[in-house]
Design an enzyme around this catalytic site. Structure first.
Site, PDB file in Angstrom:
ATOM      1  N   GLU A 181       2.140  87.157 -58.163  1.00  0.00           N
ATOM      2  CA  GLU A 181       3.289  87.190 -59.081  1.00  0.00           C
ATOM      3  C   GLU A 181       3.485  88.568 -59.716  1.00  0.00           C
ATOM      4  O   GLU A 181       3.814  88.689 -60.899  1.00  0.00           O
ATOM      5  CB  GLU A 181       3.193  86.094 -60.152  1.00  0.00           C
ATOM      6  CG  GLU A 181       3.419  84.702 -59.599  1.00  0.00           C
ATOM      7  CD  GLU A 181       3.715  83.660 -60.668  1.00  0.00           C
ATOM      8  OE1 GLU A 181       4.211  84.021 -61.754  1.00  0.00           O
ATOM      9  OE2 GLU A 181       3.441  82.478 -60.400  1.00  0.00           O
ATOM     10  N   GLU A 235      18.546  93.817 -57.822  1.00  0.00           N
ATOM     11  CA  GLU A 235      17.923  92.487 -57.822  1.00  0.00           C
ATOM     12  C   GLU A 235      16.513  92.542 -57.239  1.00  0.00           C
ATOM     13  O   GLU A 235      15.619  91.813 -57.680  1.00  0.00           O
ATOM     14  CB  GLU A 235      18.775  91.510 -57.007  1.00  0.00           C
ATOM     15  CG  GLU A 235      20.116  91.172 -57.628  1.00  0.00           C
ATOM     16  CD  GLU A 235      20.972  90.330 -56.699  1.00  0.00           C
ATOM     17  OE1 GLU A 235      21.586  89.373 -57.187  1.00  0.00           O
ATOM     18  OE2 GLU A 235      21.022  90.627 -55.478  1.00  0.00           O
ATOM     19  N   PHE A 258      -0.257  70.744 -66.968  1.00  0.00           N
ATOM     20  CA  PHE A 258      -1.207  70.785 -65.852  1.00  0.00           C
ATOM     21  C   PHE A 258      -2.389  71.674 -66.190  1.00  0.00           C
ATOM     22  O   PHE A 258      -2.224  72.798 -66.655  1.00  0.00           O
ATOM     23  CB  PHE A 258      -0.517  71.308 -64.586  1.00  0.00           C
ATOM     24  CG  PHE A 258      -1.458  71.505 -63.432  1.00  0.00           C
ATOM     25  CD1 PHE A 258      -1.772  70.451 -62.596  1.00  0.00           C
ATOM     26  CD2 PHE A 258      -2.048  72.739 -63.202  1.00  0.00           C
ATOM     27  CE1 PHE A 258      -2.660  70.623 -61.540  1.00  0.00           C
ATOM     28  CE2 PHE A 258      -2.941  72.917 -62.151  1.00  0.00           C
ATOM     29  CZ  PHE A 258      -3.238  71.856 -61.320  1.00  0.00           C
ATOM     30  N   HIS A 312      -0.003  83.796 -51.983  1.00  0.00           N
ATOM     31  CA  HIS A 312       0.480  82.885 -53.028  1.00  0.00           C
ATOM     32  C   HIS A 312       1.294  81.806 -52.329  1.00  0.00           C
ATOM     33  O   HIS A 312       2.368  82.080 -51.800  1.00  0.00           O
ATOM     34  CB  HIS A 312       1.337  83.654 -54.037  1.00  0.00           C
ATOM     35  CG  HIS A 312       1.738  82.843 -55.226  1.00  0.00           C
ATOM     36  ND1 HIS A 312       2.668  83.281 -56.150  1.00  0.00           N
ATOM     37  CD2 HIS A 312       1.348  81.615 -55.661  1.00  0.00           C
ATOM     38  CE1 HIS A 312       2.818  82.368 -57.093  1.00  0.00           C
ATOM     39  NE2 HIS A 312       2.036  81.343 -56.802  1.00  0.00           N
ATOM     40  N   ASP A 359      -3.678  82.228 -54.829  1.00  0.00           N
ATOM     41  CA  ASP A 359      -3.202  81.113 -55.637  1.00  0.00           C
ATOM     42  C   ASP A 359      -2.675  80.116 -54.613  1.00  0.00           C
ATOM     43  O   ASP A 359      -1.566  80.247 -54.115  1.00  0.00           O
ATOM     44  CB  ASP A 359      -2.097  81.565 -56.595  1.00  0.00           C
ATOM     45  CG  ASP A 359      -1.481  80.404 -57.375  1.00  0.00           C
ATOM     46  OD1 ASP A 359      -1.819  79.233 -57.088  1.00  0.00           O
ATOM     47  OD2 ASP A 359      -0.645  80.651 -58.262  1.00  0.00           O
ATOM     48  N   PRO A 361       4.348  70.324 -56.080  1.00  0.00           N
ATOM     49  CA  PRO A 361       3.386  69.279 -55.687  1.00  0.00           C
ATOM     50  C   PRO A 361       3.916  68.340 -54.610  1.00  0.00           C
ATOM     51  O   PRO A 361       3.134  67.720 -53.895  1.00  0.00           O
ATOM     52  CB  PRO A 361       3.130  68.519 -56.999  1.00  0.00           C
ATOM     53  CG  PRO A 361       3.530  69.454 -58.083  1.00  0.00           C
ATOM     54  CD  PRO A 361       4.631  70.298 -57.528  1.00  0.00           C
TER      55      PRO A 361
END
Length: 555
Positions: free
Chosen positions: A240, A276, A484, A360, A410, A365
């Site tokens: 991230e 962007e 979470f 990542h 991750d 879920p």
């Protein structure tokens, strides 16, 4: 980890026409269980029994239309309350502990004698209705409250102005798991894995329990860099990382400390304007140049790999290919000095290579199949990278397993998931529940180490022998939010080449409880993830003579 939204799940207030029934003696005798989640106390009551605070199962408490002049702090023990009505009493003040009742959706305080409100009420981030009418509150409070969306504005104001105790985080303990080998040659180095929470994801909609100033990137980046610098790892894997921040913050700051780095943004960056593109996040790997030299660098775009291996699978095209997650990998040469004086590989000309991979995976879920397939694609691509690297001049053999691998990620997957099973056990059944019975079978064989025509016996396998650095629940959670708390970040390593000497342990859970920290980020914790840090011991593939005998690899 990304949250779907916070905290606006549907809330149904108590039915004002609620009815109750009294069980008969026969029903009691037959063992029928009573269930009552609501309680109403009325009749001009002036004080409350302390036994009320033991009824922690209550979800609604009606204390309106009484003569109560104070509410004790113990009311916060009723942590399951979603509805609390204290209207039409004689309350002049409220306990600060009311702010700990973060399950509340409705708090009615109408028609009391309140002149001030504790700023701790700002912590009630799930509150949807706040009744304050008929109180002699200050005009500043009333002006905020009477605005459109006044409840949210008032709560945000109180949270942003709530004093934060200056005490610092307690140090996380270092857990020693093994002493370094004093006989055989080995190199020791540390690896960090850290999801730094990209600025565009750090919103009040997702993290309503965190003050807006503590979500601000200008504030958080100081804590993130402090965490990275304090860990002082030889290899750093970050997720991230915003593109602009990689080039303006992370790379310059870490170059000053002797690192070089490699970064790739998510695939969407390719179709965006330059402006962007700056705000697209991705993965980065940094390494200390005094210990490692960069040999190769690679980006793995999962949507491209999915497209190339779809074999007509609609699920592959519609579910996997549409996600733009990426992974990065670098092949490093380990400097011989790391092995210590007199502890070098048998052939001085041999180069000890190391591959570091960082990824990542998709967050949702509901997409366990996508996470598992992304992991398979990444491992398969890393295998290709290793095969190419192992055939380079000076590398020991053409066997990919001759090059040690460190995989940081991750994974957005819990320890009991198919993803972790696949990495830890060398494979997973092709009908694993995480595939959700979707038709992937044909294309999955493209990622099996046996290949499409090999014998897989119903399993998708990989050729690496990997082990997690954090085993045996050494960390109870790596992601810590209100909704979470769990382990979703990992460091895996080649167990044929390496041992774990130690890991950085968890933050003291008692400190989190004592400071009422129900989720991160927090003014003292800059990301919703905790960093992982491990010390690895690397043995070269060719071991020296001991008493005239070449010792076999012990793992």
């Amino acid at each position: 980890m990304r949250l779907i939204g916070m905290p606006k799940e549907k809330y149904d207030p108590p039915d004002p026409r609620r009815i109750y029934t009294i069980m008969s003696a026969e029903e009691v005798a037959n063992g029928k269980k009573s269930h009552w989640a609501e309680l109403e106390i009325s009749g001009r009551v002036r004080s409350l029994s302390t036994s009320l605070w033991s009824l922690t199962h209550l979800t609604a408490l009606h204390l309106n239309d009484n003569y109560l002049s104070r509410i004790p702090p113990d009311i916060a023990k009723l942590h399951n309350l979603v509805y609390l009505d204290l209207s039409s009493n004689k309350l002049r003040s409220l306990p600060a502990e009311l702010g700990n009742m973060v399950s509340l959706r409705e708090l009615l305080l109408n028609n009391n004698l309140l002149r001030v409100l504790p700023y701790e009420l700002g912590r009630l981030f799930q509150l949807q209705t706040l009744g304050l009418k008929g109180n002699p509150l200050s005009q500043d409070i009333l002006n905020l409250y009477q605005d459109p969306d006044g409840t949210r504005k008032l709560l945000n104001f109180m949270l942003d102005n709530l004093a934060v105790h200056p005490e610092q985080l307690p140090p996380r303990p270092w857990i020693t798991l093994k002493e370094r080998d004093q006989i055989l040659p080995s190199a020791s180095f540390t690896v960090m894995c850290y999801n730094v929470l990209c600025d565009k994801y750090a919103t009040r909609q997702l993290y309503g329990y965190c003050p807006s100033w503590a979500l601000n990137w200008e504030y958080r980046k100081k804590g993130i860099m402090e965490e990275i610098v304090n860990c002082d790892a030889d290899i750093i894997s970050l997720q991230e990382v915003e593109t602009e921040q990689y080039f303006t913050l992370f790379l310059p700051a870490l170059k000053e400390r002797g690192y070089d780095g490699f970064f790739s943004p998510k695939s969407r960056a390719k179709i965006m304007s330059e402006q962007e593109r700056k705000h697209v996040d991705g993965c980065a790997i940094f390494f200390k140049t005094e210990k490692f030299t960069l040999v190769q660098k690679h980006t793995v775009e999962f949507n491209q790999v999915a497209m190339a291996n779809s074999d007509g699978s609609e699920a592959m095209l519609n579910r996997v290919m549409t996600k733009d997650n990426i992974g990065v990998a670098v092949v490093l040469e380990v400097h011989k000095e790391l092995f210590g004086a007199g502890m070098k590989p048998i052939h001085a000309a041999d180069k000890q290579l190391l591959i570091v991979a960082n990824a990542h995976m998709h967050w949702d879920p509901e997409y366990s199949d996508v996470k598992l397939i992304q992991t398979m694609m990444f491992v398969s691509e890393v295998k290709n990278i290793l095969e190419k690297a192992s055939s380079r001049p000076g590398s020991p053999t053409a066997d990919p397993n001759s090059i040690p691998l460190v995989l940081c990620a991750d994974l957005n997957s819990l320890p009991d998931s198919g993803v972790v099973e696949y990495l830890s056990n060398g494979g997973v059944a092709d009908n694993h529940k995480d595939f959700k019975e979707l038709r992937y079978n044909e294309c999955l064989m493209n990622f099996s180490c046996n290949g499409k025509n090999g014998s897989s016996e119903g399993r998708i396998t990989h050729g690496f022998q990997l082990k997690s650095a954090y085993e045996n629940n050494l960390m109870p959670y790596t992601n810590y939010t209100f909704d979470f708390k769990g382990v979703i970040d990992y460091i895996f390593y080649s167990k044929t080449h390496m041992n774990v000497l130690g890991v950085l342990g968890p933050l003291d859970p008692q400190w989190l409880v004592e400071n009422n920290i129900t989720g991160c980020p927090h003014p003292h914790i800059p990301s919703d993830h905790f960093s992982l840090l491990t010390q690895l011991e690397l043995h070269p593939p060719l071991l020296p003579l001991v008493n005239g005998v070449h010792l076999p690899n012990r793992r």
